[in-house]
Design a protein around this motif. Structure first.
Motif, PDB file in Angstrom:
ATOM      1  N   GLY A 131      50.179  49.826  39.593  1.00 57.45           N
ATOM      2  CA  GLY A 131      49.412  51.054  39.403  1.00 57.45           C
ATOM      3  C   GLY A 131      48.213  50.852  38.497  1.00 57.45           C
ATOM      4  N   LEU A 132      48.401  50.081  37.423  1.00 54.09           N
ATOM      5  CA  LEU A 132      47.280  49.776  36.542  1.00 54.09           C
ATOM      6  C   LEU A 132      46.216  48.957  37.267  1.00 54.09           C
ATOM      7  CD1 LEU A 132      49.017  48.912  33.135  1.00 54.09           C
ATOM      8  CD2 LEU A 132      47.668  50.938  33.693  1.00 54.09           C
ATOM      9  N   GLU A 133      46.652  48.046  38.104  1.00 51.37           N
ATOM     10  CA  GLU A 133      45.683  47.247  38.862  1.00 51.37           C
ATOM     11  C   GLU A 133      44.893  48.123  39.827  1.00 51.37           C
ATOM     12  OE1 GLU A 133      47.498  43.903  40.745  1.00 51.37           O
ATOM     13  OE2 GLU A 133      47.308  42.682  38.930  1.00 51.37           O
ATOM     14  N   ASP A 134      45.569  49.075  40.474  1.00 47.16           N
ATOM     15  CA  ASP A 134      44.870  49.980  41.386  1.00 47.16           C
ATOM     16  C   ASP A 134      43.860  50.833  40.623  1.00 47.16           C
ATOM     17  OD1 ASP A 134      46.338  48.995  43.494  1.00 47.16           O
ATOM     18  OD2 ASP A 134      47.856  50.576  43.404  1.00 47.16           O
ATOM     19  N   MET A 135      44.232  51.286  39.431  1.00 50.30           N
ATOM     20  CA  MET A 135      43.303  52.080  38.632  1.00 50.30           C
ATOM     21  C   MET A 135      42.091  51.249  38.219  1.00 50.30           C
ATOM     22  SD  MET A 135      44.006  54.136  35.065  1.00 50.30           S
ATOM     23  CE  MET A 135      44.264  52.596  34.170  1.00 50.30           C
ATOM     24  N   ALA A 136      42.345  49.989  37.794  1.00 53.28           N
ATOM     25  CA  ALA A 136      41.238  49.123  37.411  1.00 53.28           C
ATOM     26  C   ALA A 136      40.334  48.831  38.603  1.00 53.28           C
ATOM     27  CB  ALA A 136      41.789  47.821  36.824  1.00 53.28           C
ATOM     28  N   ARG A 137      40.953  48.641  39.761  1.00 52.55           N
ATOM     29  CA  ARG A 137      40.164  48.395  40.969  1.00 52.55           C
ATOM     30  C   ARG A 137      39.299  49.606  41.304  1.00 52.55           C
ATOM     31  NH1 ARG A 137      44.037  47.554  43.952  1.00 52.55           N
ATOM     32  NH2 ARG A 137      44.224  45.291  43.737  1.00 52.55           N
ATOM     33  N   ALA A 138      39.842  50.810  41.087  1.00 47.71           N
ATOM     34  CA  ALA A 138      39.085  52.030  41.365  1.00 47.71           C
ATOM     35  C   ALA A 138      37.877  52.164  40.442  1.00 47.71           C
ATOM     36  CB  ALA A 138      39.988  53.250  41.228  1.00 47.71           C
ATOM     37  N   PHE A 139      37.974  51.602  39.237  1.00 46.88           N
ATOM     38  CA  PHE A 139      36.853  51.648  38.302  1.00 46.88           C
ATOM     39  C   PHE A 139      35.931  50.447  38.446  1.00 46.88           C
ATOM     40  CE2 PHE A 139      39.502  54.775  36.205  1.00 46.88           C
ATOM     41  CZ  PHE A 139      38.572  55.673  35.697  1.00 46.88           C
ATOM     42  N   GLY A 140      36.131  49.665  39.492  1.00 48.56           N
ATOM     43  CA  GLY A 140      35.216  48.583  39.795  1.00 48.56           C
ATOM     44  C   GLY A 140      35.496  47.272  39.092  1.00 48.56           C
ATOM     45  N   VAL A 141      36.683  47.089  38.514  1.00 52.04           N
ATOM     46  CA  VAL A 141      37.035  45.835  37.858  1.00 52.04           C
ATOM     47  C   VAL A 141      37.390  44.793  38.913  1.00 52.04           C
ATOM     48  CG1 VAL A 141      38.565  44.714  36.196  1.00 52.04           C
ATOM     49  CG2 VAL A 141      37.886  47.100  35.860  1.00 52.04           C
ATOM     50  N   GLY A 142      36.779  43.628  38.818  1.00 54.42           N
ATOM     51  CA  GLY A 142      37.007  42.576  39.799  1.00 54.42           C
ATOM     52  C   GLY A 142      38.348  41.883  39.622  1.00 54.42           C
ATOM     53  N   PRO A 143      38.662  40.947  40.529  1.00 50.79           N
ATOM     54  CA  PRO A 143      39.956  40.249  40.462  1.00 50.79           C
ATOM     55  C   PRO A 143      40.183  39.503  39.147  1.00 50.79           C
ATOM     56  CG  PRO A 143      38.889  39.876  42.581  1.00 50.79           C
ATOM     57  CD  PRO A 143      37.883  40.547  41.713  1.00 50.79           C
ATOM     58  N   PHE A 144      39.163  38.782  38.662  1.00 45.16           N
ATOM     59  CA  PHE A 144      39.340  38.037  37.421  1.00 45.16           C
ATOM     60  C   PHE A 144      39.455  38.970  36.220  1.00 45.16           C
ATOM     61  CE2 PHE A 144      37.364  34.822  40.181  1.00 45.16           C
ATOM     62  CZ  PHE A 144      38.263  33.787  40.010  1.00 45.16           C
ATOM     63  N   GLY A 145      38.749  40.085  36.262  1.00 41.02           N
ATOM     64  CA  GLY A 145      38.875  41.066  35.199  1.00 41.02           C
ATOM     65  C   GLY A 145      40.258  41.684  35.157  1.00 41.02           C
ATOM     66  N   ARG A 146      40.825  41.976  36.323  1.00 44.50           N
ATOM     67  CA  ARG A 146      42.179  42.524  36.375  1.00 44.50           C
ATOM     68  C   ARG A 146      43.204  41.496  35.908  1.00 44.50           C
ATOM     69  NH1 ARG A 146      40.295  44.261  41.448  1.00 44.50           N
ATOM     70  NH2 ARG A 146      41.679  42.795  42.535  1.00 44.50           N
ATOM     71  N   LEU A 147      42.973  40.232  36.284  1.00 48.20           N
ATOM     72  CA  LEU A 147      43.884  39.181  35.848  1.00 48.20           C
ATOM     73  C   LEU A 147      43.841  39.023  34.329  1.00 48.20           C
ATOM     74  CD1 LEU A 147      45.768  36.761  36.457  1.00 48.20           C
ATOM     75  CD2 LEU A 147      43.708  35.357  36.698  1.00 48.20           C
ATOM     76  N   ARG A 148      42.644  39.065  33.750  1.00 50.64           N
ATOM     77  CA  ARG A 148      42.510  38.864  32.302  1.00 50.64           C
ATOM     78  C   ARG A 148      43.041  40.051  31.510  1.00 50.64           C
ATOM     79  NH1 ARG A 148      38.926  40.668  28.813  1.00 50.64           N
ATOM     80  NH2 ARG A 148      37.634  41.517  30.487  1.00 50.64           N
ATOM     81  N   SER A 149      42.728  41.263  31.933  1.00 49.94           N
ATOM     82  CA  SER A 149      43.058  42.442  31.131  1.00 49.94           C
ATOM     83  C   SER A 149      44.438  43.021  31.421  1.00 49.94           C
ATOM     84  CB  SER A 149      42.007  43.537  31.357  1.00 49.94           C
ATOM     85  OG  SER A 149      41.961  43.908  32.732  1.00 49.94           O
TER      86      SER A 149
END
Length: 270
Positions: free
Chosen positions: A159-177
């Motif tokens: 769910g957090l990954e989907d939210m980050a994706r909705a705000f435009g965070v890329g794959p590496f940003g989601r992996l890091r954060s």
């Protein structure tokens, strides 16, 4: 800036205060050790104070620092190699179920082979060299790090990954954060165990392959039946592992797991 500094100092203070429980545990172990000495005598189990004096005598010889440093360096090289392989492979398996299914038989094979067997094989492959110790440590420790990394990656919050994706965070940003911070909660307890296992396996490999280090010193103590010197070297090895864990691993873990403070009664309220 002041708030960040105060937060770091507060976490450092809690970390140092929590050390009292560790000191109490060491004191209890020393008491049991002393009881064993009184029961079985100095030849079987020398007293803790005598072993501590022997360890101090060893440390006063600067040549012994090189001996201990050689073992720690080999252990760290094998440990670093296992962390790199285990984390990369574990993350790949955690994000790819197919990779996880393919890796399970290999992990079972690696875990099933005892370290002593890997030492024998490494001695045949590399001879009496540093590579024997490093490879043995890496093979012995990598499966634990792989499994913990994979478990952390598989249980991440989608769910957090989907939210980050909705705000435009890329794959590496989601992996890091998101991904790596969640994996860290699974990985660091295993790293604390793994660093101890790395040093133990390194000492055992040195003892059998005759390549110096603490293992070589233990072999010399065995030849002279000097139990006090053997326990002194073991005490120094354990002290080194504890120092590395609490001065290196624990601070990094505390930095990556700051989010846990919010869940504590005294943590930050949102």
């Amino acid at each position: 800036m002041t708030r960040v500094l105060a937060d770091r100092l507060g976490r450092l203070g809690r970390f140092l205060w929590a050390g009292w429980s560790g000191v109490a545990g060491i004191a209890l172990f020393a008491a049991l050790w002393q009881a064993g000495n009184e029961r079985y005598g100095d030849f079987i189990l020398p007293a803790p104070i005598d072993v501590s004096v022997a360890a101090w005598t060893i440390l006063r010889d600067t040549g012994n620092w090189a001996t201990a440093g050689l073992t720690i360096l080999r252990g760290f090289e094998g440990f670093g190699l296992s962390v790199a392989i285990g984390m990369i492979g574990g993350l790949a398996a955690g994000y790819s179920p197919a990779t996880m299914r393919l890796s399970r038989p290999i992990l079972t094979l690696l875990i099933g082979v005892p370290p002593i067997a890997w030492i024998v094989l490494a001695m045949i492959w590399f001879g009496s060299t540093d590579a024997t110790v490093i490879v043995t440590v890496a093979v012995a420790v990598t499966p634990m790090i792989f499994i913990s990394s994979a478990e952390g990656a598989m249980t991440r919050d989608r769910g957090l990954e989907d939210m980050a994706r909705a705000f435009g965070v890329g794959p590496f940003g989601r992996l890091r954060s998101i991904g790596l911070r969640h994996v860290a909660s699974y990985l660091f307890p295993i790293l604390s165990v793994s660093i101890g296992s790395a040093i133990k396996v390194a000492v055992m490999a040195e003892l059998l392959s005759n390549v110096g280090g603490i293992g070589g010193a233990l072999a010399m103590s065995r030849a002279t039946l000097d139990v006090g010197a053997a326990l002194a070297w073991i005490l120094l090895a354990v002290t080194g592992v504890i120092t590395i864990e609490y001065l290196l691993l624990r601070p990094i873990q505390a930095e990556l797991e700051r989010w846990r403070d919010a869940a504590r009664p005294w943590g930050m309220k949102r």
